[in-house]
Design an enzyme around this catalytic site. Structure first.
Site, PDB file in Angstrom:
ATOM      1  N   GLN A   9     -25.774  78.576 -12.896  1.00  0.00           N
ATOM      2  CA  GLN A   9     -26.592  79.057 -14.018  1.00  0.00           C
ATOM      3  C   GLN A   9     -26.958  80.528 -13.873  1.00  0.00           C
ATOM      4  O   GLN A   9     -27.523  81.118 -14.797  1.00  0.00           O
ATOM      5  CB  GLN A   9     -27.859  78.213 -14.158  1.00  0.00           C
ATOM      6  CG  GLN A   9     -28.812  78.278 -12.983  1.00  0.00           C
ATOM      7  CD  GLN A   9     -28.536  77.229 -11.927  1.00  0.00           C
ATOM      8  OE1 GLN A   9     -27.403  76.794 -11.739  1.00  0.00           O
ATOM      9  NE2 GLN A   9     -29.583  76.795 -11.244  1.00  0.00           N
ATOM     10  N   TYR A  10     -26.643  81.132 -12.745  1.00  0.00           N
ATOM     11  CA  TYR A  10     -26.905  82.561 -12.544  1.00  0.00           C
ATOM     12  C   TYR A  10     -25.653  83.398 -12.811  1.00  0.00           C
ATOM     13  O   TYR A  10     -25.652  84.607 -12.570  1.00  0.00           O
ATOM     14  CB  TYR A  10     -27.408  82.815 -11.131  1.00  0.00           C
ATOM     15  CG  TYR A  10     -28.603  81.975 -10.742  1.00  0.00           C
ATOM     16  CD1 TYR A  10     -29.660  81.794 -11.629  1.00  0.00           C
ATOM     17  CD2 TYR A  10     -28.675  81.348  -9.499  1.00  0.00           C
ATOM     18  CE1 TYR A  10     -30.756  81.003 -11.294  1.00  0.00           C
ATOM     19  CE2 TYR A  10     -29.777  80.565  -9.159  1.00  0.00           C
ATOM     20  CZ  TYR A  10     -30.797  80.396 -10.053  1.00  0.00           C
ATOM     21  OH  TYR A  10     -31.881  79.610  -9.717  1.00  0.00           O
ATOM     22  N   ARG A  43     -29.376  81.394 -24.667  1.00  0.00           N
ATOM     23  CA  ARG A  43     -30.221  81.632 -23.495  1.00  0.00           C
ATOM     24  C   ARG A  43     -30.506  83.127 -23.367  1.00  0.00           C
ATOM     25  O   ARG A  43     -29.711  83.970 -23.795  1.00  0.00           O
ATOM     26  CB  ARG A  43     -29.508  81.152 -22.223  1.00  0.00           C
ATOM     27  CG  ARG A  43     -30.377  81.261 -20.972  1.00  0.00           C
ATOM     28  CD  ARG A  43     -29.581  80.995 -19.708  1.00  0.00           C
ATOM     29  NE  ARG A  43     -30.438  81.110 -18.527  1.00  0.00           N
ATOM     30  CZ  ARG A  43     -30.002  81.109 -17.274  1.00  0.00           C
ATOM     31  NH1 ARG A  43     -28.705  81.004 -17.032  1.00  0.00           N
ATOM     32  NH2 ARG A  43     -30.856  81.220 -16.269  1.00  0.00           N
ATOM     33  N   HIS A  44     -31.637  83.443 -22.760  1.00  0.00           N
ATOM     34  CA  HIS A  44     -31.947  84.847 -22.484  1.00  0.00           C
ATOM     35  C   HIS A  44     -30.900  85.452 -21.555  1.00  0.00           C
ATOM     36  O   HIS A  44     -30.155  84.737 -20.872  1.00  0.00           O
ATOM     37  CB  HIS A  44     -33.341  84.965 -21.859  1.00  0.00           C
ATOM     38  CG  HIS A  44     -33.480  84.190 -20.569  1.00  0.00           C
ATOM     39  ND1 HIS A  44     -32.946  84.609 -19.372  1.00  0.00           N
ATOM     40  CD2 HIS A  44     -34.092  83.012 -20.302  1.00  0.00           C
ATOM     41  CE1 HIS A  44     -33.227  83.738 -18.424  1.00  0.00           C
ATOM     42  NE2 HIS A  44     -33.912  82.749 -18.964  1.00  0.00           N
ATOM     43  N   ARG A  64     -31.824  87.967 -15.588  1.00  0.00           N
ATOM     44  CA  ARG A  64     -33.204  88.300 -15.225  1.00  0.00           C
ATOM     45  C   ARG A  64     -33.343  88.467 -13.719  1.00  0.00           C
ATOM     46  O   ARG A  64     -32.443  88.131 -12.943  1.00  0.00           O
ATOM     47  CB  ARG A  64     -34.141  87.190 -15.684  1.00  0.00           C
ATOM     48  CG  ARG A  64     -33.812  85.822 -15.065  1.00  0.00           C
ATOM     49  CD  ARG A  64     -34.927  84.823 -15.248  1.00  0.00           C
ATOM     50  NE  ARG A  64     -34.575  83.467 -14.857  1.00  0.00           N
ATOM     51  CZ  ARG A  64     -34.576  83.000 -13.621  1.00  0.00           C
ATOM     52  NH1 ARG A  64     -34.868  83.812 -12.610  1.00  0.00           N
ATOM     53  NH2 ARG A  64     -34.255  81.737 -13.365  1.00  0.00           N
ATOM     54  N   ARG A  78     -38.982  87.544 -21.287  1.00  0.00           N
ATOM     55  CA  ARG A  78     -37.537  87.780 -21.200  1.00  0.00           C
ATOM     56  C   ARG A  78     -36.792  87.161 -22.372  1.00  0.00           C
ATOM     57  O   ARG A  78     -35.737  87.655 -22.776  1.00  0.00           O
ATOM     58  CB  ARG A  78     -36.986  87.245 -19.872  1.00  0.00           C
ATOM     59  CG  ARG A  78     -37.154  85.746 -19.662  1.00  0.00           C
ATOM     60  CD  ARG A  78     -36.613  85.342 -18.313  1.00  0.00           C
ATOM     61  NE  ARG A  78     -36.804  83.929 -18.006  1.00  0.00           N
ATOM     62  CZ  ARG A  78     -37.867  83.428 -17.399  1.00  0.00           C
ATOM     63  NH1 ARG A  78     -38.860  84.238 -17.043  1.00  0.00           N
ATOM     64  NH2 ARG A  78     -37.949  82.136 -17.123  1.00  0.00           N
ATOM     65  N   LYS A 138     -28.948  70.806 -13.063  1.00  0.00           N
ATOM     66  CA  LYS A 138     -28.985  70.669 -14.519  1.00  0.00           C
ATOM     67  C   LYS A 138     -28.742  69.227 -14.957  1.00  0.00           C
ATOM     68  O   LYS A 138     -29.349  68.756 -15.920  1.00  0.00           O
ATOM     69  CB  LYS A 138     -27.959  71.607 -15.169  1.00  0.00           C
ATOM     70  CG  LYS A 138     -28.199  73.084 -14.846  1.00  0.00           C
ATOM     71  CD  LYS A 138     -29.645  73.480 -15.062  1.00  0.00           C
ATOM     72  CE  LYS A 138     -29.965  74.843 -14.498  1.00  0.00           C
ATOM     73  NZ  LYS A 138     -31.422  75.115 -14.459  1.00  0.00           N
ATOM     74  N   HIS A 192     -34.332  78.925 -22.969  1.00  0.00           N
ATOM     75  CA  HIS A 192     -34.016  78.869 -21.542  1.00  0.00           C
ATOM     76  C   HIS A 192     -32.858  77.898 -21.308  1.00  0.00           C
ATOM     77  O   HIS A 192     -32.578  77.039 -22.144  1.00  0.00           O
ATOM     78  CB  HIS A 192     -35.233  78.398 -20.745  1.00  0.00           C
ATOM     79  CG  HIS A 192     -36.456  79.218 -20.952  1.00  0.00           C
ATOM     80  ND1 HIS A 192     -36.752  80.339 -20.204  1.00  0.00           N
ATOM     81  CD2 HIS A 192     -37.491  79.065 -21.831  1.00  0.00           C
ATOM     82  CE1 HIS A 192     -37.917  80.841 -20.606  1.00  0.00           C
ATOM     83  NE2 HIS A 192     -38.373  80.093 -21.582  1.00  0.00           N
TER      84      HIS A 192
END
Length: 447
Positions: free
Chosen positions: A55-56, A82-83, A86, A167, A286, A343
């Site tokens: 997810q990163y 999704r943003h 970050r 964010r 997830k 998110h």
């Protein structure tokens, strides 16, 4: 610049510079303006490794977008996004820093790849959007205009909502700036509604009684991390690293790379097998947090509110929902383009509520299937997006197509598995979202 005119390039670049002064963009990188998300900078790390960041991972297309067949027209688009990338959140950042301190406390470094730690200072921020993340959302907005310009006009400006984290709001604003720049400032959408995360919110997962996937993640960590910790401890005698430290140091690779837009030296400490295991850790989180595998059956209910709002938009009828939807807030119908910012955990809940990525065999916490279909980096990377199109064809009737990161979803639960469902069939397939069962599940979140 992929066919874009010099004039448009200057408009985009000028918009970035001006808007950065007012905080719409978070320290945008001056090095280049990317007009296609798939043409994003390499970041100094091989693309196949970036895709192992779970997810990163930075956004990358999971498929190739295809327009509807000849004789068919898209009449409405719903984007759930999704943003952008970050900094780590508060708790994770503190954990990463602690593991780095443990590593730097070693008596010596027996591996030259660790020598950078001799004068290393942890300086990552917390929670907020990165310049790279700001650019991701800008690019997504520009792409949305280019793809769906025929839906936009003076009376049809995109309706944009954002969940209330900074964010997420900034990502929504950056998207609107990218959209406006791609239209040469003809159409200037704004963030029309910000949904507080202090109360029911269809753009934020909220279920206090749900699990968080920690049990399953810990089991997998116990499988792959001890051998990696042993290897690192031999390279840094006296560090006494444990399994959690391995995960934290692996996570420094994506977070520091995305923050600095160049390869973090932490990346070089690990091999491809390590990153594959790291990726699977995110898959498990997830699936067992807001996905199908949440042990109390409370994962997918967290996405029901958004699904019911989606059905209302597609059919032009009032929202029918007994979960997160707040009927006191503006919710226009009969629009042509909607963009909602959220998110990744909420996106996973929406996927599960809709029936997407419904794998027949749950991910095993002790053995990784290399051919698995539930892969977080393909589903919810930074700046992930799900796009639901309503399509009308000359032959008659309305239908629905769903793309996740540009990959057409088969929609086998309501059609022939070819990615197209009659609108009526799609609505019928979403029986759980409108059922009494979803209302009861939502009540179990709090009782």
């Amino acid at each position: 610049m992929l066919g874009i005119s010099v004039v448009l390039f200057l408009l985009i670049y000028g918009a970035l510079l001006v808007l950065s002064l007012f905080g719409y963009l978070t320290r945008p990188s001056p090095s280049r303006v990317v007009t296609d998300p798939d043409d994003a900078p390499s970041l100094g790390v091989p693309k196949h490794i970036q895709k192992m960041w779970g997810q990163y991972a930075p956004w990358h297309p999971a498929g190739h977008y295809t327009p509807p067949p000849e004789g068919c027209n898209i009449t409405q688009v719903n984007i759930l996004q999704r943003h952008g990338a970050r900094f780590p959140n508060d708790d994770d950042g503190a954990a990463y820093h602690a593991s780095i301190k443990r590593l730097t406390a070693a008596r010596k470094f027996a591996d030259p790849r660790l020598e950078f730690l001799q004068d290393y200072k942890y300086d990552l921020g917390t929670e907020t959007l990165l310049p790279y993340g700001a650019m991701q959302s800008f690019e997504a907005g520009a792409q949305a205009f280019r793809r769906y310009a025929h839906l936009v006009g003076p009376a049809h400006i995109p309706f944009v909502r954002a969940s209330g984290k900074r964010r997420v709001i900034d990502s929504a604003r950056n998207w609107t700036v990218g959209f406006a720049a791609a239209s040469r400032q003809r159409y200037n959408p704004s963030v029309d509604l910000i949904l507080s995360e202090e109360r029911n919110n269809t753009l934020n997962n909220d279920c206090p009684n749900a699990g968080d996937g920690s049990e399953q993640m810990d089991e997998w960590l116990g499988v792959f991390a001890p051998a990696v910790a042993e290897r690192l401890n031999k390279a840094a005698p006296g560090a006494d690293l444990g399994a959690e430290d391995v995960f934290n140091l692996l996570a420094m690779c994506p977070f520091e790379t995305l923050a600095r837009q160049r390869a973090s030296p932490f990346c070089a400490l690990f091999n491809e097998d390590d990153f594959r295991a790291f990726e699977y850790h995110g898959d498990l989180e997830k699936y067992y947090k807001t996905g199908y595998g949440e042990p109390h059956g409370l994962g997918r209910v967290q996405g029901v509110g958004y699904v019911n709002e989606l059905l209302a938009r597609l059919t032009g009828t009032p929202v029918r929902d007994h979960t997160q939807h707040n009927g006191s807030l503006p919710f226009p119908l009969h629009g042509t383009l909607y963009a909602d910012f959220t998110h990744e955990n909420e996106m996973v809940a929406v996927f599960a509520a809709m029936g997407l990525f419904n794998v027949s065999v749950p991910p095993d916490t002790h053995e990784m299937d290399p051919a698995r279909e539930w892969v977080a980096s393909r589903m919810v990377p930074f700046s992930a997006r799900m796009v639901v199109e309503r399509v009308v064809c000359a032959a008659g009737g309305e239908s629905v197509r769903v793309f996740v990161n540009d990959k057409l979803q088969p929609l086998e639960f309501c059609g022939e598995g070819d990615g197209v469902c009659a609108l009526e069939s799609f609505v019928e397939s979403q029986a759980y979202a409108r059922s009494e069962q979803s209302r009861e599940d939502f009540e179990r979140c709090y009782n």
